[in-house]
Write a protein that holds these residues in place. Sequence first.
Motif, PDB file in Angstrom:
ATOM      1  N   ARG A  68       0.833  -1.202   0.000  1.00 15.25           N
ATOM      2  CA  ARG A  68       0.000   0.000   0.000  1.00 15.25           C
ATOM      3  C   ARG A  68       0.867   1.252   0.000  1.00 15.25           C
ATOM      4  O   ARG A  68       0.593   2.215  -0.721  1.00 15.25           O
ATOM      5  CB  ARG A  68      -0.945   0.014   1.200  1.00 15.25           C
ATOM      6  N   ALA A  69       1.929   1.244   0.766  1.00 16.22           N
ATOM      7  CA  ALA A  69       2.840   2.398   0.798  1.00 16.22           C
ATOM      8  C   ALA A  69       3.502   2.594  -0.563  1.00 16.22           C
ATOM      9  O   ALA A  69       3.666   3.733  -1.020  1.00 16.22           O
ATOM     10  CB  ALA A  69       3.896   2.204   1.881  1.00 16.22           C
ATOM     11  N   SER A  70       3.848   1.497  -1.228  1.00 17.41           N
ATOM     12  CA  SER A  70       4.437   1.600  -2.567  1.00 17.41           C
ATOM     13  C   SER A  70       3.436   2.209  -3.537  1.00 17.41           C
ATOM     14  O   SER A  70       3.791   3.036  -4.378  1.00 17.41           O
ATOM     15  CB  SER A  70       4.859   0.221  -3.071  1.00 17.41           C
ATOM     16  N   MET A  71       2.178   1.799  -3.400  1.00 16.60           N
ATOM     17  CA  MET A  71       1.134   2.343  -4.268  1.00 16.60           C
ATOM     18  C   MET A  71       0.949   3.831  -3.994  1.00 16.60           C
ATOM     19  O   MET A  71       0.806   4.623  -4.924  1.00 16.60           O
ATOM     20  CB  MET A  71      -0.184   1.589  -4.042  1.00 16.60           C
ATOM     21  N   GLN A  72       0.968   4.222  -2.731  1.00 17.15           N
ATOM     22  CA  GLN A  72       0.803   5.634  -2.395  1.00 17.15           C
ATOM     23  C   GLN A  72       1.936   6.468  -2.965  1.00 17.15           C
ATOM     24  O   GLN A  72       1.708   7.554  -3.499  1.00 17.15           O
ATOM     25  CB  GLN A  72       0.718   5.820  -0.875  1.00 17.15           C
ATOM     26  N   THR A  73       3.142   5.953  -2.906  1.00 15.09           N
ATOM     27  CA  THR A  73       4.303   6.649  -3.488  1.00 15.09           C
ATOM     28  C   THR A  73       4.121   6.814  -4.987  1.00 15.09           C
ATOM     29  O   THR A  73       4.370   7.888  -5.544  1.00 15.09           O
ATOM     30  CB  THR A  73       5.595   5.877  -3.190  1.00 15.09           C
ATOM     31  N   LEU A  74       3.672   5.756  -5.641  1.00 10.56           N
ATOM     32  CA  LEU A  74       3.438   5.803  -7.081  1.00 10.56           C
ATOM     33  C   LEU A  74       2.342   6.806  -7.427  1.00 10.56           C
ATOM     34  O   LEU A  74       2.496   7.621  -8.340  1.00 10.56           O
ATOM     35  CB  LEU A  74       3.073   4.405  -7.594  1.00 10.56           C
ATOM     36  N   ILE A  75       1.244   6.789  -6.680  1.00  7.03           N
ATOM     37  CA  ILE A  75       0.149   7.738  -6.927  1.00  7.03           C
ATOM     38  C   ILE A  75       0.631   9.167  -6.729  1.00  7.03           C
ATOM     39  O   ILE A  75       0.373  10.043  -7.561  1.00  7.03           O
ATOM     40  CB  ILE A  75      -1.060   7.445  -6.008  1.00  7.03           C
ATOM     41  N   ASP A  76       1.325   9.409  -5.631  1.00  9.38           N
ATOM     42  CA  ASP A  76       1.800  10.770  -5.343  1.00  9.38           C
ATOM     43  C   ASP A  76       2.722  11.293  -6.433  1.00  9.38           C
ATOM     44  O   ASP A  76       2.641  12.458  -6.826  1.00  9.38           O
ATOM     45  CB  ASP A  76       2.523  10.818  -3.990  1.00  9.38           C
ATOM     46  N   SER A  77       3.585  10.453  -6.943  1.00 14.51           N
ATOM     47  CA  SER A  77       4.545  10.920  -7.938  1.00 14.51           C
ATOM     48  C   SER A  77       3.946  10.996  -9.342  1.00 14.51           C
ATOM     49  O   SER A  77       4.371  11.814 -10.144  1.00 14.51           O
ATOM     50  CB  SER A  77       5.784  10.024  -7.943  1.00 14.51           C
ATOM     51  N   GLU A  78       2.974  10.161  -9.633  1.00 17.29           N
ATOM     52  CA  GLU A  78       2.398  10.125 -10.982  1.00 17.29           C
ATOM     53  C   GLU A  78       1.236  11.099 -11.183  1.00 17.29           C
ATOM     54  O   GLU A  78       0.936  11.460 -12.305  1.00 17.29           O
ATOM     55  CB  GLU A  78       1.883   8.716 -11.306  1.00 17.29           C
ATOM     56  N   THR A  79       0.568  11.476 -10.110  1.00 19.87           N
ATOM     57  CA  THR A  79      -0.679  12.234 -10.285  1.00 19.87           C
ATOM     58  C   THR A  79      -0.665  13.607  -9.650  1.00 19.87           C
ATOM     59  O   THR A  79      -1.718  14.130  -9.303  1.00 19.87           O
ATOM     60  CB  THR A  79      -1.867  11.437  -9.710  1.00 19.87           C
ATOM     61  N   ALA A  80       0.482  14.195  -9.503  1.00 17.71           N
ATOM     62  CA  ALA A  80       0.559  15.540  -8.921  1.00 17.71           C
ATOM     63  C   ALA A  80      -0.334  16.483  -9.717  1.00 17.71           C
ATOM     64  O   ALA A  80      -0.245  16.560 -10.942  1.00 17.71           O
ATOM     65  CB  ALA A  80       1.994  16.032  -8.926  1.00 17.71           C
ATOM     66  N   ASN A  81      -1.209  17.169  -9.049  1.00 20.47           N
ATOM     67  CA  ASN A  81      -2.130  18.146  -9.653  1.00 20.47           C
ATOM     68  C   ASN A  81      -3.068  17.524 -10.695  1.00 20.47           C
ATOM     69  O   ASN A  81      -3.521  18.208 -11.600  1.00 20.47           O
ATOM     70  CB  ASN A  81      -1.350  19.301 -10.294  1.00 20.47           C
ATOM     71  N   GLU A  82      -3.332  16.242 -10.599  1.00 19.08           N
ATOM     72  CA  GLU A  82      -4.258  15.564 -11.508  1.00 19.08           C
ATOM     73  C   GLU A  82      -5.237  14.724 -10.691  1.00 19.08           C
ATOM     74  O   GLU A  82      -5.114  13.500 -10.609  1.00 19.08           O
ATOM     75  CB  GLU A  82      -3.505  14.677 -12.498  1.00 19.08           C
ATOM     76  N   PRO A  83      -6.230  15.358 -10.084  1.00 20.14           N
ATOM     77  CA  PRO A  83      -7.128  14.630  -9.175  1.00 20.14           C
ATOM     78  C   PRO A  83      -7.920  13.503  -9.845  1.00 20.14           C
ATOM     79  O   PRO A  83      -8.138  12.458  -9.239  1.00 20.14           O
ATOM     80  CB  PRO A  83      -8.064  15.711  -8.629  1.00 20.14           C
ATOM     81  N   LYS A  84      -8.323  13.672 -11.078  1.00 23.25           N
ATOM     82  CA  LYS A  84      -9.085  12.612 -11.742  1.00 23.25           C
ATOM     83  C   LYS A  84      -8.216  11.389 -12.002  1.00 23.25           C
ATOM     84  O   LYS A  84      -8.656  10.258 -11.855  1.00 23.25           O
ATOM     85  CB  LYS A  84      -9.710  13.117 -13.036  1.00 23.25           C
ATOM     86  N   ARG A  85      -6.991  11.624 -12.363  1.00 21.29           N
ATOM     87  CA  ARG A  85      -6.056  10.521 -12.587  1.00 21.29           C
ATOM     88  C   ARG A  85      -5.756   9.807 -11.270  1.00 21.29           C
ATOM     89  O   ARG A  85      -5.690   8.577 -11.203  1.00 21.29           O
ATOM     90  CB  ARG A  85      -4.773  11.089 -13.190  1.00 21.29           C
ATOM     91  N   ARG A  86      -5.608  10.589 -10.200  1.00 18.44           N
ATOM     92  CA  ARG A  86      -5.398  10.027  -8.860  1.00 18.44           C
ATOM     93  C   ARG A  86      -6.585   9.149  -8.475  1.00 18.44           C
ATOM     94  O   ARG A  86      -6.413   8.052  -7.964  1.00 18.44           O
ATOM     95  CB  ARG A  86      -5.227  11.161  -7.843  1.00 18.44           C
TER      96      ARG A  86
END
Length: 144
Positions: free
Chosen positions: A77-95
């Motif tokens: 889960r922490a790995s997924m959160q890191t991936l989400i945070d880095s991939e979806t900065a300022n993109e709420p729909k993508r997040r």
Amino acid sequence: MTLRARLTLCFVTASLALAGTPVLAQKKAATPPPPAESTPPVEKPAPYDDRLSRLSEILGSVHYLRMLCGEKQSNWRASMQTLIDSETANEPKRRERMTAAFNRGYRSFASVHTVCTPTARAAEEAYRAEGATLAAEIAARYGN
């Protein structure tokens, strides 16, 4: 951090957890304050979003199965959160899409497996292998 580095970090972290090796925590990078008057950024889908969505589902599935089968602390889960945070900065729909994919993977196994069985262990192993392959393919094709 490049996509290749993020994906590698995601699966290296998880692999180290499997080997019983302690994983070093990383500090979250400070985000600069938003500009005073800015329009919301236009979200452009990345060419690898479909694959990233599948990877998110796999991480959710593996997270559930590892916890079900007795892992005390899961780094998935922490790995997924890191991936989400880095991939979806300022993109709420993508997040939201990536989070939904993770949750879908988690729930798909939670609805079937309520106890750890040899089938659940085999599924976890297969999904982990698929995730590693998928992460390597994304990084090789789209990494910087």
